[in-house]
Design a protein around this motif. Structure first.
Motif, PDB file in Angstrom:
ATOM      1  N   ARG A 208      10.807  -7.021  -5.536  1.00  0.00           N
ATOM      2  CA  ARG A 208      10.719  -5.673  -4.981  1.00  0.00           C
ATOM      3  C   ARG A 208       9.265  -5.220  -4.880  1.00  0.00           C
ATOM      4  NH1 ARG A 208      14.429  -3.650  -7.827  1.00  0.00           N
ATOM      5  NH2 ARG A 208      13.138  -2.873  -9.532  1.00  0.00           N
ATOM      6  N   GLU A 209       8.475  -5.570  -5.889  1.00  0.00           N
ATOM      7  CA  GLU A 209       7.061  -5.184  -5.878  1.00  0.00           C
ATOM      8  C   GLU A 209       6.316  -5.848  -4.726  1.00  0.00           C
ATOM      9  OE1 GLU A 209       3.074  -5.633  -8.713  1.00  0.00           O
ATOM     10  OE2 GLU A 209       5.024  -6.300  -9.432  1.00  0.00           O
TER      11      GLU A 209
ATOM     12  N   GLY B   4       8.088  -4.862  -1.176  1.00  0.00           N
ATOM     13  CA  GLY B   4       8.016  -3.441  -0.848  1.00  0.00           C
ATOM     14  C   GLY B   4       6.638  -2.839  -0.989  1.00  0.00           C
ATOM     15  N   ALA B   5       5.616  -3.676  -1.168  1.00  0.00           N
ATOM     16  CA  ALA B   5       4.256  -3.147  -1.301  1.00  0.00           C
ATOM     17  C   ALA B   5       3.866  -2.367  -0.054  1.00  0.00           C
ATOM     18  CB  ALA B   5       3.275  -4.296  -1.545  1.00  0.00           C
ATOM     19  N   ARG B   6       3.276  -1.192  -0.277  1.00  0.00           N
ATOM     20  CA  ARG B   6       2.903  -0.341   0.853  1.00  0.00           C
ATOM     21  C   ARG B   6       1.658  -0.898   1.536  1.00  0.00           C
ATOM     22  NH1 ARG B   6       1.228   6.084   0.550  1.00  0.00           N
ATOM     23  NH2 ARG B   6       1.077   6.430   2.803  1.00  0.00           N
ATOM     24  N   LYS B   7       1.778  -1.095   2.832  1.00  0.00           N
ATOM     25  CA  LYS B   7       0.649  -1.602   3.617  1.00  0.00           C
ATOM     26  C   LYS B   7       0.521  -0.748   4.876  1.00  0.00           C
ATOM     27  CE  LYS B   7       1.274  -6.357   2.010  1.00  0.00           C
ATOM     28  NZ  LYS B   7       1.368  -7.781   2.371  1.00  0.00           N
ATOM     29  N   ARG B   8      -0.640  -0.175   5.053  1.00  0.00           N
ATOM     30  CA  ARG B   8      -0.886   0.640   6.239  1.00  0.00           C
ATOM     31  C   ARG B   8      -1.618  -0.204   7.283  1.00  0.00           C
ATOM     32  NH1 ARG B   8      -3.728   5.731   3.511  1.00  0.00           N
ATOM     33  NH2 ARG B   8      -4.639   4.016   2.339  1.00  0.00           N
TER      34      ARG B   8
END
Length: 378
Positions: free
Chosen positions: A231-232, A235-239
């Motif tokens: 999940r980490e 689901g890591a946030r990447k812009r």
């Protein structure tokens, strides 16, 4: 290896224990596809009916051959229970005696995998080195030895083709070898009884394998994605910011400017810059370094930065030096934030076969399969 196995790894191990080999393993970048090597070794030691030679093929000559390092780590950490389980015609393997060989330009094949065909062995090689041997034209192999190399790679062998989407022609060749080897006729018309050849494609971009019998594509299940580690990473946030250039000729200047902006922010950061061509990569590195030097006549002191180039076709000593640089500056494995802005400028050599970590990435736009590899490094 010091880590708890992921759920998908235990599911795949269960299949291997039953002697079931999928046609492909489709697992996202960052979830340890290389561990299939360890799963094969464990299942083989437990008596599973699997090929005794594992051939791990990488598409590019990676600067850091992490597949070879992983195989060597398996060998050095192999407990006596696993070594004793590998009980073959030649006798049991002692701890640390698992043959591991590398077939790659710049490496001399130690040929330990040829010494005793009855022993399990791991061979890590590039497409050209493994492919040429399968076709009886091994680079640097004498005419007398070519049939031996071809035979041991095409009989009783499991080929793991890493990032198979990058070399579809070679994958098709291996599939053809697999079909021809399965039920090939002997000189008298009888079906041969030699152990089989099996191809397992590894990819992170989605695989479509036609119905050829057996298990098709092994993929993550919803429960696999619910684990903390998965999940980490998934689901890591990447812009993502896409910038369209009016003048394509200014690509190197724009790549360098964006990299400097990200690396020299309020907090120094690691920035991975990908370029499609080596010429652009060299230019980008020069421009980055130039940005941190004071202009002639300026009273501003030079700002410190670190930068390095990751391209193919390096000699062994250069690859080893680069590996030390990558480790020192935190691009390999977890590391503390850098003290100064740090830049790694890479071509396609940094997309496959080496796990890199960075806080930011700047790149030109390439095909989806390559973009998936690049985005997985950030």
């Amino acid at each position: 290896m010091g880590y708890e196995p992921l759920r998908w790894q235990m599911r795949l191990l269960s299949l291997l224990m039953d002697g079931t080999l999928p046609k492909a393993v489709d697992v996202p970048t960052g979830l340890g596809k290389t561990s299939v090597m360890a799963l094969w070794l464990i299942a083989l030691a437990e008596g599973a009916k699997l090929p005794r030679r594992l051939v791990y093929v990488v598409d590019r000559r990676a600067v850091v051959d992490q597949a070879t390092r992983f195989a060597e780590l398996l060998r050095s950490n192999m407990p006596s229970s696993v070594a004793d389980g590998l009980n073959l015609a030649s006798g049991r393997l002692g701890t640390g005696s698992l043959p591991v060989s590398t077939l790659r330009g710049g490496f001399a094949d130690d040929r330990v995998w040829l010494e005793d065909p009855s022993k399990p062995a791991i061979i890590v090689g590039t497409v050209d080195m493994v492919g040429s041997r399968l076709l009886f034209e091994g680079y640097g192999v004498s005419r007398r030895m070519r049939p031996y190399h071809a035979g041991l790679l095409a009989v009783d062998a499991l080929v793991l083709l890493d990032e198979a989407h990058l070399c579809p022609a070679f994958e098709a060749l291996l599939r053809r070898v697999e079909v021809e080897r399965d039920g090939a006729l002997g000189s008298g018309g009888e079906i041969t009884s030699t152990p089989p050849f099996h191809l397992m494609s590894l990819s992170a971009t989605g695989r479509e394998i036609g119905d050829a019998g057996g298990v098709g594509v092994f993929r993550l299940e919803p429960q696999d994605k619910d684990e903390d580690v998965a999940r980490e990473r998934l689901g890591a946030r990447k812009r993502l910011k896409v910038i369209e250039l009016e003048d394509p000729k200014r690509l190197p200047e724009e790549l360098a400017a964006r990299a400097v902006e990200l690396g020299a922010g309020n907090v120094p950061a690691r920035v991975l810059v990908y370029c499609h061509s080596r010429t652009d990569a060299v230019t980008v590195k020069r421009l980055i370094e130039k940005a941190f030097r004071p202009r002639r006549g300026s009273a501003r002191a030079a700002t410190e930065c670190e930068s390095e180039l990751l391209v193919g076709e390096r000699r062994v000593r250069e690859r080893e030096r680069l590996e030390r640089w990558l480790e020192t500056h935190g691009f390999l494995g977890a590391a503390d934030p850098p003290a100064v802005p740090t830049f790694l400028v890479a071509t396609a050599a940094g997309e496959v076969g080496v796990d890199l970590n960075a806080e930011h990435m700047v790149c030109d736009l390439v095909a989806y399969e390559r973009m998936a590899q690049r985005l997985g490094k950030v």
